[in-house]
Scaffold this motif. Structure first.
Motif, short mmCIF file in Angstrom:
data_model
loop_
_atom_site.label_atom_id
_atom_site.label_comp_id
_atom_site.label_asym_id
_atom_site.label_seq_id
_atom_site.Cartn_x
_atom_site.Cartn_y
_atom_site.Cartn_z
N ASP A 51 0.83 -1.20 0.00
CA ASP A 51 0.00 0.00 0.00
C ASP A 51 0.86 1.26 0.00
O ASP A 51 1.86 1.36 0.74
CB ASP A 51 -0.90 0.01 1.24
N GLU A 52 0.48 2.22 -0.81
CA GLU A 52 1.28 3.43 -1.00
C GLU A 52 1.33 4.30 0.26
O GLU A 52 2.38 4.85 0.60
CB GLU A 52 0.72 4.26 -2.17
N PHE A 53 0.21 4.42 0.98
CA PHE A 53 0.21 5.24 2.19
C PHE A 53 1.04 4.60 3.29
O PHE A 53 1.74 5.29 4.04
CB PHE A 53 -1.23 5.49 2.67
N ASP A 54 1.00 3.28 3.39
CA ASP A 54 1.84 2.58 4.37
C ASP A 54 3.32 2.79 4.05
O ASP A 54 4.15 2.95 4.94
CB ASP A 54 1.52 1.09 4.37
N LYS A 55 3.63 2.78 2.75
CA LYS A 55 5.02 2.98 2.33
C LYS A 55 5.51 4.37 2.75
O LYS A 55 6.62 4.53 3.25
CB LYS A 55 5.13 2.81 0.82
N LEU A 56 4.67 5.38 2.54
CA LEU A 56 5.03 6.74 2.95
C LEU A 56 5.24 6.82 4.46
O LEU A 56 6.18 7.45 4.94
CB LEU A 56 3.95 7.73 2.52
N ARG A 57 4.34 6.19 5.20
CA ARG A 57 4.44 6.24 6.66
C ARG A 57 5.69 5.53 7.15
O ARG A 57 6.38 6.03 8.06
CB ARG A 57 3.19 5.62 7.28
N LEU A 58 5.99 4.38 6.59
CA LEU A 58 7.19 3.65 7.01
C LEU A 58 8.46 4.44 6.76
O LEU A 58 9.41 4.42 7.55
CB LEU A 58 7.27 2.31 6.28
N ARG A 59 8.49 5.17 5.65
CA ARG A 59 9.69 5.90 5.27
C ARG A 59 9.88 7.20 6.06
O ARG A 59 11.01 7.63 6.28
CB ARG A 59 9.67 6.22 3.77
#
Length: 218
Positions: free
Chosen positions: A92-100
């Motif tokens: 998921d794109e939003f999860d990727k942003l949050r993780l980074r």
């Protein structure tokens, strides 16, 4: 549940020294420091001279502090909204942003705000004038967390002491709330870990209260 972020002791100071060294490498000639000079005197100084000493309260613009506080509140309290937008898919794109970015940004902003406001409060020029002093005095002070100093009773954490703990912490743990089938989100709490001499301490800060008290200083 908490997300742990470890900071090596002295890491921030070392990076700051490196940046400052790079900034001043062009000013190589030894020159006497000129105290108590007015800002207008800058135009008469040679290019290889250090600028006169100025109060931190004059160098740091309050709108920039407001901006950092807004960014901190947004990063922390938009976490649940981004979690709601997530599909729960491992890509998921939003999860990727949050993780980074989420925890790293929140940590950076907490330290940045703590350093600036603690420095301002200790600089002798804060509040800046009688109007500012009256405005700050009219706003009640509330605690922003709890300090657990091992071997001693827990005590309420005031804003200035919270800034000190943020500056000197060896590790950060961000509170997380679980969501079934999705990545957990920040719940607005952060635990700080550190040592005073050889005695460990733990401070838990409520980020919403910390932001409120920070705004009241301005």
């Amino acid at each position: 549940m908490f997300f742990m972020l470890g900071l090596k002791s002295g890491e921030v100071d070392a990076k700051s020294r490196e940046r400052l060294h790079g900034r001043f490498t062009a000013w190589t000639d030894p020159v006497p420091f000129v105290p108590n000079s007015s800002v207008n005197a800058l135009s008469n100084l040679p290019l290889n001279c250090l600028m006169p000493a100025l109060s931190t309260a004059l160098l740091i613009e309050r709108p920039l502090i407001y901006s950092s506080l807004y960014d901190l509140a947004t990063v922390v309290f938009a976490s649940q909204g981004l979690s709601n937008l997530s599909t729960g898919d491992e890509k998921d794109e939003f999860d990727k942003l949050r993780l980074r970015h989420e925890v790293a940004q929140a940590t950076k902003l907490l330290i940045e705000i703590a350093v600036v406001l603690r420095n301002l409060s200790d600089g002798g020029n804060w509040p800046m004038d009688v109007v500012h002093e009256a405005r700050v005095s009219a706003r009640p002070e509330s605690t922003v967390g709890i300090l657990q100093d091992h071997g001693r009773p827990d005590i309420d954490l005031r804003f200035r002491e919270a800034c000190n703990k943020l500056i000197h912490a060896d590790g950060f743990e961000f509170g997380m709330s679980s969501v079934e089938g999705k990545m957990a989100f920040l719940n607005g709490l952060v635990q700080l870990h550190g040592k005073r001499s050889t005695r460990p301490w733990v401070a838990e800060i409520r980020i919403a209260d910390f932001v409120r008290m920070a705004v009241r200083q301005l």
